[in-house]
Design a protein around this motif. Sequence first.
Motif, mmCIF file in Angstrom:
data_model
loop_
_atom_site.group_PDB
_atom_site.id
_atom_site.type_symbol
_atom_site.label_atom_id
_atom_site.label_comp_id
_atom_site.label_asym_id
_atom_site.label_seq_id
_atom_site.Cartn_x
_atom_site.Cartn_y
_atom_site.Cartn_z
ATOM 1 N N LYS A 1 0.856 -1.128 -0.086
ATOM 2 C CA LYS A 1 0.092 -0.042 -0.048
ATOM 3 C C LYS A 1 0.864 1.270 0.008
ATOM 4 O O LYS A 1 1.858 1.272 0.416
ATOM 5 N N ALA A 2 0.347 2.351 -0.605
ATOM 6 C CA ALA A 2 1.199 3.513 -0.793
ATOM 7 C C ALA A 2 0.328 4.807 -1.011
ATOM 8 O O ALA A 2 -0.695 4.453 -1.782
ATOM 9 N N ALA A 3 0.707 5.917 -0.507
ATOM 10 C CA ALA A 3 0.030 7.134 -0.605
ATOM 11 C C ALA A 3 0.135 7.299 -2.099
ATOM 12 O O ALA A 3 -0.797 8.161 -2.699
ATOM 13 N N CYS A 4 1.069 7.353 -2.664
ATOM 14 C CA CYS A 4 1.618 7.543 -3.999
ATOM 15 C C CYS A 4 2.235 6.598 -4.932
ATOM 16 O O CYS A 4 3.212 6.068 -4.207
ATOM 17 N N VAL A 5 2.059 6.244 -5.999
ATOM 18 C CA VAL A 5 3.001 5.386 -6.841
ATOM 19 C C VAL A 5 3.423 6.029 -7.992
ATOM 20 O O VAL A 5 2.786 6.560 -8.666
ATOM 21 N N ILE A 6 4.644 5.792 -8.149
ATOM 22 C CA ILE A 6 5.396 6.557 -9.365
ATOM 23 C C ILE A 6 5.966 5.448 -10.080
ATOM 24 O O ILE A 6 6.611 4.335 -10.056
ATOM 25 N N ASN A 7 5.330 5.562 -11.466
ATOM 26 C CA ASN A 7 5.767 4.748 -12.650
ATOM 27 C C ASN A 7 7.102 5.191 -13.390
ATOM 28 O O ASN A 7 7.108 6.216 -14.020
ATOM 29 N N ALA A 8 8.214 4.656 -13.021
ATOM 30 C CA ALA A 8 9.520 5.045 -13.420
ATOM 31 C C ALA A 8 10.182 3.946 -13.955
ATOM 32 O O ALA A 8 11.396 3.774 -14.082
ATOM 33 N N THR A 9 9.562 3.434 -14.976
ATOM 34 C CA THR A 9 10.103 2.216 -15.639
ATOM 35 C C THR A 9 10.628 2.357 -16.762
ATOM 36 O O THR A 9 10.858 1.550 -17.789
ATOM 37 N N GLY A 10 11.122 3.597 -17.322
ATOM 38 C CA GLY A 10 11.981 3.810 -18.465
ATOM 39 C C GLY A 10 11.193 3.562 -19.884
ATOM 40 O O GLY A 10 10.220 4.149 -20.017
ATOM 41 N N VAL A 11 11.801 2.770 -20.688
ATOM 42 C CA VAL A 11 11.299 2.268 -21.928
ATOM 43 C C VAL A 11 10.010 1.626 -21.910
ATOM 44 O O VAL A 11 9.357 1.349 -22.639
ATOM 45 N N TRP A 12 9.450 1.051 -20.682
ATOM 46 C CA TRP A 12 8.419 0.204 -20.573
ATOM 47 C C TRP A 12 7.571 1.034 -19.578
ATOM 48 O O TRP A 12 6.498 0.140 -19.111
#
Length: 540
Positions: free
Chosen positions: A231-242
């Motif tokens: 669980k998280a207050a904020c999710v960051i999508n930092a998966t580069g080319v994906w």
Amino acid sequence: MKVSNHLLAASAAPLPTRREDLLARLTEPQVWDLLVVGGGATGLGVAWQAAREGLKVALLEARDFAQGTSSRSTKLVHGGVRYLAQGHWPLVREALHERRGLLERAPHLAQPLAFVMPTYRRGEQAFYGAGLKLYECLAASVSLGKTRFLNAQMTQASIPGVRVEGLRGGVQYWDGQFDDARLALALARSAASKGACVVNRVSVQHLLYENGRVAGVRAQDAEQGQAFDLKAACVINATGVWVDDLRLADGHEQKQAMTRLVTLSQGVHLVVDASFWPGDKALLVPKTADGRVLFAVPWLGKVLLGTTDTARPDAPIEPRPASEEVDLILKEAGRYLKKAPRRSDVLSAWAGLRPLVRADSSSSDASGLTQKISREHHIEVSRAGLVTVTGGKWTTYSAMAQDVMQQARRLAGLKPAGRAVTENERLIGAPNAGEWHPQLTRPAGAHLYGSEQGWLEGLPGAQVVLAPGLTEAMVRFAARYEYARSVEDVLARRSRCLFLDATLAKALAPTVAQILRQELAIDPGQAAFEALAAEYAYCP
């Protein structure tokens, strides 16, 4: 081996990276302030920034840190000379400021590097020299050195490997170089030292929602197969080319209205012996026969040649150079190097994918080239609250992280815990100012460990040299303190042997595997690495 007290006192004891402990902490019932998905330059930069602010941070990397784009760069810390001609002056100015910051945060892994641009045609020196003078002026107080105009004799003396026929002169300017994979590790370990839980080989299966908002992820340990919810207050999508894979998996978005954020560009690099480009200065050719940029960069005792810039429709985990890309680099290198390299001279050939922000004006042109697309980053917040960041480059990772954190604070109401954040706080292993003078142009060695060299030399096998620049102790250090879980982790990213000499890396695999079995009691993937090394050693 007995290590002197002053060496051990140079840094705090390294933080162990025992996987059982990391997973136990990760799966404790709690709500993280920030959950970062992706362990490349961008994700690690965000985790480092958030942890310094005192937030509860977890970072998940599906494979290994910097296994994708972030370990396959041209090893340059730069403002982007080519973007001057495209009119992206604000982007260049920001990158030049960030360049100085990166060099200050990790002086054991990044350093200034002089580049020389040889000129063979009338008017070239004045034309390109004016642009490079502007580049220096945009750097202003954070300039790394003066731009100089060289005559033919001075150019030949400065870069003795250059072709002399028709040489009129040259221009010398300054940028930086670094060890990208080891810098990523320094970021991961620095974030962990501030309280972040940073774990590799944990993949995200899907997003979790509460009241229509992203509230966490379902994750899975790639080694044991265990699945768990975070669980998280904020999710960051930092998966580069994906990044588009996770964006398009957001179940609360209108799929028919979504388009892909990134277009991909493949850059190929070849590594040859230092005899092809002797000295400690790099070559820049701003415009080859087909309009691309060519570099010859002395790096860790070898010479890196590249790069191509070709549109690619897919995003494989292990991209491979195309035959025509290899031919292109060798052909162009042969036009500027006194000693022209051939395929049989290539020690390692590898490719990386760049995530370029897609826009109406950013599609590749009819030739399939992507060099006109900006490397500026882009942040998107979905209707369900997923924060996606893409684009950018290594040099500006810190600025990207700060921009992401602004969005995360606004979106989730996150507030720093009152911890003071120093702008250019040094990373794990960074020596005191003026204490160390590493040279990334010379072969790898213990000097790349900076202030942790004493701890390295205190491990078993410090005097057992497996290959130039690699000791048994370095393998043990990688397993105990640098998250290494496989032969590939050690020989591709903790040591850069695979990227420097693939045949040597393959020969080292059995010995490294044996040490990892002692340290980790797991199968370290020796056979898989030997197959990979054979591909790097072979130019199609």
